[in-house]
Design a protein around this motif. Structure first.
Motif, PDB file in Angstrom:
ATOM      1  N   PRO A 191      49.703  52.686  47.487  1.00  0.00           N
ATOM      2  CA  PRO A 191      50.032  51.567  46.591  1.00  0.00           C
ATOM      3  C   PRO A 191      49.751  50.205  47.234  1.00  0.00           C
ATOM      4  O   PRO A 191      50.224  49.922  48.334  1.00  0.00           O
ATOM      5  N   PHE A 192      48.994  49.376  46.521  1.00  0.00           N
ATOM      6  CA  PHE A 192      48.605  48.058  47.015  1.00  0.00           C
ATOM      7  C   PHE A 192      49.361  46.948  46.293  1.00  0.00           C
ATOM      8  O   PHE A 192      49.717  47.070  45.119  1.00  0.00           O
ATOM      9  N   VAL A 193      49.563  45.856  47.020  1.00  0.00           N
ATOM     10  CA  VAL A 193      50.016  44.597  46.437  1.00  0.00           C
ATOM     11  C   VAL A 193      48.824  43.643  46.507  1.00  0.00           C
ATOM     12  O   VAL A 193      48.307  43.376  47.590  1.00  0.00           O
ATOM     13  N   MET A 194      48.393  43.133  45.355  1.00  0.00           N
ATOM     14  CA  MET A 194      47.178  42.319  45.327  1.00  0.00           C
ATOM     15  C   MET A 194      47.337  41.118  44.404  1.00  0.00           C
ATOM     16  O   MET A 194      48.199  41.094  43.525  1.00  0.00           O
ATOM     17  N   GLY A 195      46.435  40.149  44.612  1.00  0.00           N
ATOM     18  CA  GLY A 195      46.340  39.021  43.698  1.00  0.00           C
ATOM     19  C   GLY A 195      45.692  39.459  42.407  1.00  0.00           C
ATOM     20  O   GLY A 195      45.310  40.618  42.223  1.00  0.00           O
ATOM     21  N   GLU A 196      45.551  38.520  41.490  1.00  0.00           N
ATOM     22  CA  GLU A 196      45.052  38.831  40.156  1.00  0.00           C
ATOM     23  C   GLU A 196      43.609  39.324  40.173  1.00  0.00           C
ATOM     24  O   GLU A 196      42.791  38.871  40.968  1.00  0.00           O
ATOM     25  N   ARG A 197      43.315  40.244  39.258  1.00  0.00           N
ATOM     26  CA  ARG A 197      41.958  40.703  39.059  1.00  0.00           C
ATOM     27  C   ARG A 197      41.089  39.526  38.584  1.00  0.00           C
ATOM     28  O   ARG A 197      41.526  38.683  37.807  1.00  0.00           O
ATOM     29  N   GLY A 198      39.856  39.484  39.062  1.00  0.00           N
ATOM     30  CA  GLY A 198      38.953  38.421  38.647  1.00  0.00           C
ATOM     31  C   GLY A 198      38.898  37.253  39.610  1.00  0.00           C
ATOM     32  O   GLY A 198      38.007  36.406  39.504  1.00  0.00           O
ATOM     33  N   THR A 199      39.842  37.181  40.567  1.00  0.00           N
ATOM     34  CA  THR A 199      39.780  36.125  41.577  1.00  0.00           C
ATOM     35  C   THR A 199      38.830  36.562  42.697  1.00  0.00           C
ATOM     36  O   THR A 199      38.573  37.757  42.891  1.00  0.00           O
ATOM     37  N   ALA A 200      38.317  35.580  43.446  1.00  0.00           N
ATOM     38  CA  ALA A 200      37.295  35.874  44.453  1.00  0.00           C
ATOM     39  C   ALA A 200      37.791  36.869  45.506  1.00  0.00           C
ATOM     40  O   ALA A 200      37.085  37.816  45.868  1.00  0.00           O
ATOM     41  N   THR A 201      39.017  36.671  45.987  1.00  0.00           N
ATOM     42  CA  THR A 201      39.539  37.546  47.046  1.00  0.00           C
ATOM     43  C   THR A 201      39.790  38.957  46.524  1.00  0.00           C
ATOM     44  O   THR A 201      39.431  39.946  47.173  1.00  0.00           O
ATOM     45  N   ARG A 202      40.417  39.055  45.352  1.00  0.00           N
ATOM     46  CA  ARG A 202      40.690  40.374  44.772  1.00  0.00           C
ATOM     47  C   ARG A 202      39.386  41.125  44.530  1.00  0.00           C
ATOM     48  O   ARG A 202      39.278  42.328  44.858  1.00  0.00           O
ATOM     49  N   ASP A 203      38.391  40.456  43.998  1.00  0.00           N
ATOM     50  CA  ASP A 203      37.120  41.124  43.723  1.00  0.00           C
ATOM     51  C   ASP A 203      36.460  41.611  45.009  1.00  0.00           C
ATOM     52  O   ASP A 203      35.886  42.709  45.045  1.00  0.00           O
ATOM     53  N   PHE A 204      36.545  40.815  46.075  1.00  0.00           N
ATOM     54  CA  PHE A 204      35.945  41.211  47.354  1.00  0.00           C
ATOM     55  C   PHE A 204      36.624  42.463  47.902  1.00  0.00           C
ATOM     56  O   PHE A 204      35.957  43.406  48.347  1.00  0.00           O
ATOM     57  N   ILE A 205      37.951  42.497  47.872  1.00  0.00           N
ATOM     58  CA  ILE A 205      38.679  43.655  48.392  1.00  0.00           C
ATOM     59  C   ILE A 205      38.394  44.888  47.542  1.00  0.00           C
ATOM     60  O   ILE A 205      38.160  45.986  48.072  1.00  0.00           O
ATOM     61  N   ASP A 206      38.412  44.733  46.231  1.00  0.00           N
ATOM     62  CA  ASP A 206      38.111  45.869  45.351  1.00  0.00           C
ATOM     63  C   ASP A 206      36.730  46.438  45.649  1.00  0.00           C
ATOM     64  O   ASP A 206      36.563  47.665  45.784  1.00  0.00           O
ATOM     65  N   ARG A 207      35.731  45.557  45.772  1.00  0.00           N
ATOM     66  CA  ARG A 207      34.368  46.030  46.046  1.00  0.00           C
ATOM     67  C   ARG A 207      34.287  46.729  47.394  1.00  0.00           C
ATOM     68  O   ARG A 207      33.646  47.785  47.530  1.00  0.00           O
TER      69      ARG A 207
END
Length: 333
Positions: A191-207
């Motif tokens: 289980p992860f705690v993350m910032g909102e989808r669509g933000t630069a940091t969240r997108d980088f980590i997801d990718r």
């Protein structure tokens, strides 16, 4: 329009009213009001709405703020070219930054620069989207934009600065659960705690996770990045953050692990073409020197057998000690 009109207009904007702006500029309030009214007459638009005794920027006024700042910066840059470049007795640096980069590494660079040049002021605009940071730089509202690569250089000048190391932060007391380093593949169904989808940091980590076959299991999604670590430290899940932020979590009992393979994000700065102010030139030079010093110290500790996280922790302790000494010296002087 003339430079005095631009200066007076921005003073009213920054001070939130004519009275405080007049005091800051050391001019009579009626004189300032007259200059602003003359500017409105020259432009043929209303720059402020008069609401009671207060002023609120009109749409035309909002549109003028960025270009006005850019004009005054250009003038300051021209003047600085014929002044002693080492004086640094004033000035202001306007920076737009991705939200998570403002805490690391931008905050460190700003603090170090202020210790050396205490008369220089900063204004920092945080944004979650790369496009918003770029817009602030293109409009002239901010002189520098701090971003992750790839840098959007259309109509701008881009410069790569540093490689930002990312680490895994886990709740206190979970040391035995996590090897060091943690293979990224082992983060499946974690289980992860993350910032909102669509933000630069969240997108980088997801990718980055998906490149290693891991589909992120986002248990908690928060708009404010500042809420991520408190939730992790309270047991709400794990997160991937910048190395310096991970060191902050360690001080509060968090378990921090390097990832395998290492997760690195390159960052840089964008600006408009042409000369930048002397203050910004010195700031960027200081930022590069600060990172090179930090990286060299980490490398030296790792050669002695320390892990990345431990090497960074030792380097951070040494840096904090020097900062305390510098602050003490500045107070004594």
């Amino acid at each position: 329009m003339d430079l005095r009109q631009m200066e007076y207009f921005l003073a009213v904007v920054d001070c939130g009213g004519v009275t405080r702006a007049a005091a800051q500029l050391h001019v009579a309030q009626p004189s300032l009001s007259q200059v602003v009214r003359k500017l409105e007459k020259d432009l043929g638009v209303e720059l402020f709405h008069r609401v009671g005794r207060g002023l609120v920027l009109s749409p035309a006024g909002e549109a003028l703020v960025g270009p006005a700042r850019a004009i005054l910066r250009e003038v300051e840059s021209a003047e600085s070219a014929v002044r002693d470049v080492g004086a640094m007795r004033g000035g202001r640096i306007d920076i737009a930054s991705l939200s998570d980069l403002s805490s690391d590494p931008l905050s460190v660079w700003v603090a170090k620069f202020r210790l050396q040049y205490p008369d220089v002021r900063f204004h920092i605009e945080e944004r979650d989207e790369i496009a918003d940071v770029v817009s602030l730089v293109r409009s002239g509202a901010c002189e520098l934009g701090v971003l992750a690569l790839p840098l959007p250089t259309e109509g701008l000048v881009g410069e790569e600065l540093i490689d930002q190391q990312l680490v895994l932060v886990c709740p206190p007391g979970t040391d035995a659960r996590w090897p060091d380093p943690v293979p990224i593949e082992e983060l499946t169904r974690v289980p992860f705690v993350m910032g909102e989808r669509g933000t630069a940091t969240r997108d980088f980590i997801d990718r980055s996770l998906r490149l290693h076959g891991v589909e992120p299991d986002v248990a908690v999604e928060v708009r404010q990045r500042g809420a991520v670590l408190p939730i992790v430290l309270a047991g709400g899940g794990v997160s991937i953050v910048a190395l310096r932020s991970g060191l902050d979590a360690m001080l509060r009992g968090g378990v921090v692990r390097e990832l395998s393979p290492r997760l690195t994000r390159r960052m840089g700065v964008v600006r408009r073409p042409g000369r930048i102010t002397e203050a910004s030139t010195q700031f960027l030079a200081g930022a590069r020197a600060s990172f090179e010093e930090f990286a060299a110290s980490i490398g030296a500790h790792m050669k002695s057998g320390a892990s990345l996280v431990d090497a960074a922790r030792l380097t951070r302790a040494e840096s904090d000690r020097r900062i305390r000494e510098d602050i003490a010296r500045s107070i004594d002087s």
